[in-house]
Design a protein around this motif. Structure first.
Motif, PDB file in Angstrom:
ATOM      1  N   LEU A   8       0.825  -1.205   0.000  1.00 28.51           N
ATOM      2  CA  LEU A   8       0.000   0.000   0.000  1.00 28.51           C
ATOM      3  C   LEU A   8       0.859   1.255   0.000  1.00 28.51           C
ATOM      4  O   LEU A   8       1.779   1.386   0.810  1.00 28.51           O
ATOM      5  N   HIS A   9       0.570   2.156  -0.910  1.00 27.61           N
ATOM      6  CA  HIS A   9       1.252   3.446  -1.010  1.00 27.61           C
ATOM      7  C   HIS A   9       0.239   4.557  -0.782  1.00 27.61           C
ATOM      8  O   HIS A   9      -0.948   4.299  -0.625  1.00 27.61           O
ATOM      9  N   SER A  10       0.663   5.787  -0.811  1.00 28.00           N
ATOM     10  CA  SER A  10      -0.246   6.898  -0.539  1.00 28.00           C
ATOM     11  C   SER A  10      -1.249   7.134  -1.668  1.00 28.00           C
ATOM     12  O   SER A  10      -2.346   7.628  -1.431  1.00 28.00           O
ATOM     13  N   ASN A  11      -0.909   6.769  -2.907  1.00 24.29           N
ATOM     14  CA  ASN A  11      -1.811   7.030  -4.027  1.00 24.29           C
ATOM     15  C   ASN A  11      -2.122   5.801  -4.889  1.00 24.29           C
ATOM     16  O   ASN A  11      -2.856   5.898  -5.861  1.00 24.29           O
ATOM     17  N   THR A  55       0.745   4.383   6.863  1.00 20.70           N
ATOM     18  CA  THR A  55      -0.151   5.434   7.333  1.00 20.70           C
ATOM     19  C   THR A  55      -1.601   5.181   6.921  1.00 20.70           C
ATOM     20  O   THR A  55      -2.519   5.426   7.693  1.00 20.70           O
ATOM     21  N   ASN A  56      -1.821   4.677   5.712  1.00 22.33           N
ATOM     22  CA  ASN A  56      -3.172   4.479   5.184  1.00 22.33           C
ATOM     23  C   ASN A  56      -3.784   3.121   5.522  1.00 22.33           C
ATOM     24  O   ASN A  56      -4.923   2.863   5.156  1.00 22.33           O
ATOM     25  N   THR A  57      -3.053   2.261   6.191  1.00 22.01           N
ATOM     26  CA  THR A  57      -3.478   0.872   6.338  1.00 22.01           C
ATOM     27  C   THR A  57      -4.857   0.720   6.965  1.00 22.01           C
ATOM     28  O   THR A  57      -5.693  -0.017   6.458  1.00 22.01           O
ATOM     29  N   PHE A  58      -5.120   1.384   8.058  1.00 24.18           N
ATOM     30  CA  PHE A  58      -6.376   1.126   8.753  1.00 24.18           C
ATOM     31  C   PHE A  58      -7.572   1.709   8.012  1.00 24.18           C
ATOM     32  O   PHE A  58      -8.647   1.106   7.999  1.00 24.18           O
ATOM     33  N   ALA A  59      -7.404   2.829   7.340  1.00 20.36           N
ATOM     34  CA  ALA A  59      -8.483   3.354   6.487  1.00 20.36           C
ATOM     35  C   ALA A  59      -8.738   2.390   5.333  1.00 20.36           C
ATOM     36  O   ALA A  59      -9.888   2.120   4.975  1.00 20.36           O
ATOM     37  N   PHE A  60      -7.673   1.845   4.755  1.00 17.86           N
ATOM     38  CA  PHE A  60      -7.812   0.894   3.650  1.00 17.86           C
ATOM     39  C   PHE A  60      -8.487  -0.388   4.123  1.00 17.86           C
ATOM     40  O   PHE A  60      -9.385  -0.907   3.458  1.00 17.86           O
ATOM     41  N   ASP A  62     -10.536  -0.779   6.525  1.00 17.26           N
ATOM     42  CA  ASP A  62     -11.959  -0.493   6.759  1.00 17.26           C
ATOM     43  C   ASP A  62     -12.768  -0.647   5.476  1.00 17.26           C
ATOM     44  O   ASP A  62     -13.934  -1.047   5.521  1.00 17.26           O
ATOM     45  N   LEU A  63     -12.170  -0.332   4.338  1.00 21.71           N
ATOM     46  CA  LEU A  63     -12.864  -0.433   3.055  1.00 21.71           C
ATOM     47  C   LEU A  63     -13.090  -1.879   2.609  1.00 21.71           C
ATOM     48  O   LEU A  63     -14.056  -2.162   1.898  1.00 21.71           O
ATOM     49  N   ILE A  64     -12.207  -2.788   3.019  1.00 21.23           N
ATOM     50  CA  ILE A  64     -12.278  -4.153   2.476  1.00 21.23           C
ATOM     51  C   ILE A  64     -12.646  -5.229   3.485  1.00 21.23           C
ATOM     52  O   ILE A  64     -12.986  -6.343   3.082  1.00 21.23           O
ATOM     53  N   GLN A  65     -12.606  -4.956   4.766  1.00 22.01           N
ATOM     54  CA  GLN A  65     -12.748  -6.025   5.759  1.00 22.01           C
ATOM     55  C   GLN A  65     -14.069  -6.787   5.663  1.00 22.01           C
ATOM     56  O   GLN A  65     -14.118  -7.973   5.995  1.00 22.01           O
ATOM     57  N   ASN A  66     -15.136  -6.167   5.196  1.00 20.16           N
ATOM     58  CA  ASN A  66     -16.415  -6.866   5.057  1.00 20.16           C
ATOM     59  C   ASN A  66     -16.553  -7.590   3.724  1.00 20.16           C
ATOM     60  O   ASN A  66     -17.556  -8.254   3.485  1.00 20.16           O
ATOM     61  N   LYS A  67     -15.556  -7.476   2.859  1.00 21.33           N
ATOM     62  CA  LYS A  67     -15.606  -8.088   1.534  1.00 21.33           C
ATOM     63  C   LYS A  67     -14.746  -9.351   1.447  1.00 21.33           C
ATOM     64  O   LYS A  67     -14.763 -10.037   0.430  1.00 21.33           O
ATOM     65  N   VAL A  68     -13.968  -9.638   2.508  1.00 21.01           N
ATOM     66  CA  VAL A  68     -13.055 -10.783   2.506  1.00 21.01           C
ATOM     67  C   VAL A  68     -13.221 -11.590   3.791  1.00 21.01           C
ATOM     68  O   VAL A  68     -13.904 -11.166   4.720  1.00 21.01           O
ATOM     69  N   VAL A  73      -2.666  -7.269   9.226  1.00 21.55           N
ATOM     70  CA  VAL A  73      -1.729  -6.174   8.992  1.00 21.55           C
ATOM     71  C   VAL A  73      -0.348  -6.664   9.398  1.00 21.55           C
ATOM     72  O   VAL A  73      -0.156  -7.181  10.493  1.00 21.55           O
ATOM     73  N   ALA A  74       0.613  -6.489   8.482  1.00 25.02           N
ATOM     74  CA  ALA A  74       1.976  -6.945   8.718  1.00 25.02           C
ATOM     75  C   ALA A  74       2.922  -5.768   8.788  1.00 25.02           C
ATOM     76  O   ALA A  74       2.923  -4.911   7.903  1.00 25.02           O
ATOM     77  N   ASN A  75       3.717  -5.729   9.832  1.00 19.39           N
ATOM     78  CA  ASN A  75       4.758  -4.723   9.964  1.00 19.39           C
ATOM     79  C   ASN A  75       6.048  -5.344   9.431  1.00 19.39           C
ATOM     80  O   ASN A  75       6.580  -6.281  10.008  1.00 19.39           O
ATOM     81  N   THR A  76       6.545  -4.818   8.324  1.00 17.12           N
ATOM     82  CA  THR A  76       7.714  -5.414   7.684  1.00 17.12           C
ATOM     83  C   THR A  76       9.016  -5.102   8.407  1.00 17.12           C
ATOM     84  O   THR A  76      10.072  -5.606   8.010  1.00 17.12           O
ATOM     85  N   HIS A  77       8.960  -4.296   9.446  1.00 15.81           N
ATOM     86  CA  HIS A  77      10.170  -4.011  10.213  1.00 15.81           C
ATOM     87  C   HIS A  77      10.222  -4.966  11.357  1.00 15.81           C
ATOM     88  O   HIS A  77      10.617  -5.001  12.318  1.00 15.81           O
TER      89      HIS A  77
END
Length: 77
Positions: A8-11, A55-60, A62-68, A73-77
């Motif tokens: 996920l990126h900003s745009n 930064t956008n993960t939780f908003a994103f 929210d958009l898909i959680q009811n569709k799957v 969420v994975a923290n790559t660090h």
């Protein structure tokens, strides 16, 4: 059952579908209404999703959680 990894990126976001046989399909979407609708059409309730923490993960998610089936969420660090 399918699995999706999302970078996920900003745009925009890149996804990789992985099925049970290990087959991969890759797509790229912009974060605009038209592309989001195209992305939603690929989802179903048998799909697991892993999204990179950003930064956008939780908003994103929210958009898909009811569709799957599940969103992780994975923290790559």
């Amino acid at each position: 059952m399918r699995f999706i990894g999302i970078d996920l990126h900003s745009n925009r976001f890149n996804i990789c579908f992985l099925d049970e046989e290990g087959n991969k399909q890759r797509y790229r979407f912009e974060l605009v209404a038209e592309d989001l609708e195209r992305f939603y059409s690929l989802l179903d309730h048998e799909t697991y999703v892993v999204v990179e923490a950003s930064t956008n993960t939780f908003a994103f998610t929210d958009l898909i959680q009811n569709k799957v089936k599940q969103v992780l969420v994975a923290n790559t660090h």
